[in-house]
Design an enzyme around this catalytic site. Structure first.
Site, short mmCIF file in Angstrom:
data_model
loop_
_atom_site.label_atom_id
_atom_site.label_comp_id
_atom_site.label_asym_id
_atom_site.label_seq_id
_atom_site.Cartn_x
_atom_site.Cartn_y
_atom_site.Cartn_z
N GLY A 12 -15.02 -2.93 -5.00
CA GLY A 12 -14.27 -4.13 -5.33
C GLY A 12 -13.63 -4.13 -6.70
O GLY A 12 -13.38 -5.20 -7.27
N THR A 13 -13.27 -2.95 -7.24
CA THR A 13 -12.62 -2.97 -8.55
C THR A 13 -11.22 -3.57 -8.45
O THR A 13 -10.75 -4.19 -9.41
CB THR A 13 -12.54 -1.56 -9.19
N ASN A 14 -10.57 -3.40 -7.32
CA ASN A 14 -9.25 -4.04 -7.15
C ASN A 14 -9.39 -5.56 -7.01
O ASN A 14 -8.56 -6.31 -7.52
CB ASN A 14 -8.50 -3.44 -5.97
N ILE A 93 -10.07 -1.30 10.57
CA ILE A 93 -8.67 -1.33 11.03
C ILE A 93 -8.29 -2.75 11.44
O ILE A 93 -9.04 -3.43 12.15
CB ILE A 93 -8.48 -0.37 12.24
N ASN A 108 -1.43 -4.29 1.23
CA ASN A 108 -2.45 -3.25 1.13
C ASN A 108 -2.18 -2.41 -0.11
O ASN A 108 -1.03 -2.17 -0.47
CB ASN A 108 -2.41 -2.34 2.37
N HIS A 110 -2.74 1.34 -1.62
CA HIS A 110 -3.08 2.70 -1.19
C HIS A 110 -3.00 3.63 -2.41
O HIS A 110 -2.02 3.57 -3.17
CB HIS A 110 -2.13 3.18 -0.09
#
Ligand code: GAR
Length: 211
Positions: A12-14, A93, A108, A110
């Site tokens: 969960g760093t983002n 997914i 998202n 990436h």
């Protein structure tokens, strides 16, 4: 103020970068109002709790069918009156049914410069292992809208990060997070919430800031 739901699976760093940006007033038109984890031991849940954000856990394997899982996810998102869904290291997914229900409303992050090192099977450390194996000198991160094609949706923001000699996948992953991911994701969320992202012909146009 738009309600944001953040979907997580891991550290969960983002998510933390989004919380910190929100606390600094950098997402003025949005509010993280729900965090959904794909497993109960995701450390991201602790970060959400610490920030006082309501949480939920939805495990795909607890549902007998994709439809039942989608029903539960869609219900949680609807209860939250969600305007923006952010996949921040979410490993389950997302089905086409959910994608269509939130068309051009799911972001998202990436950890590569799409279209390099992306698509099915490319997630987390694996992406950086492949970048090092190929010997690229530049990698980075991409924020994009989610569509039916894995990592194939309209690109919103990208940032390049240098590969350095002696990099391990872990070292490179950390540099990409620090220099790119943690900056790009809050920025993209802020742009979305300010109504500045326009999708046209599969590409994203960023509108000028209103005076
Ligand atoms: C991040 O590096 C994110 O870009 C990646 O997983 C990590 C999650 O870290 N996502 C993907 O690879 C998606 N294909 P976090 O839980 O610390 O934010």
């Amino acid at each position: 103020m738009l309600n944001i739901a953040v979907l997580v699976s891991g550290g969960g760093t983002n998510l933390q970068a989004l919380i910190d940006a929100q606390n600094r007033g950098e997402i003025p038109n949005g509010h993280i109002s729900l965090v959904i984890a794909s497993k109960p031991d995701a450390y991201a849940l602790k970060r959400a709790e610490k920030a006082g954000i309501p949480t939920a856990v939805l495990r795909r394997k607890q549902f007998s069918s994709q439809e039942a899982y989608d029903d539960a996810l869609l219900q949680k998102l609807a209860e939250n009156r969600t305007s923006l869904v952010i996949l921040a290291g979410f490993l389950t997914i997302i089905s086409n049914r959910v994608i269509h229900a939130y068309e051009n409303q799911i972001l998202n992050i990436h950890p590569s410069l799409i279209p390099s090192f992306c698509g099915e099977g490319y997630y987390g450390l694996r992406v950086h292992e492949e970048a090092l194996r190929r010997g690229v000198k530049v990698t980075g991160a991409t924020v994009h809208f989610v569509n039916e094609v894995c990592d194939g949706g309209p690109i919103i923001l990208q940032k390049a990060v240098a590969v350095q000699s002696g990099d391990t996948p872990e070292v490179l992953q950390r540099r990409v997070m620090e220099q790119a991911e943690w900056k790009l994701l809050p920025k993209a969320a802020a742009l979305f919430c300010a109504g500045r992202l326009v999708v046209k012909d599969g590409r994203v146009e960023i509108k000028e800031e209103a005076e």
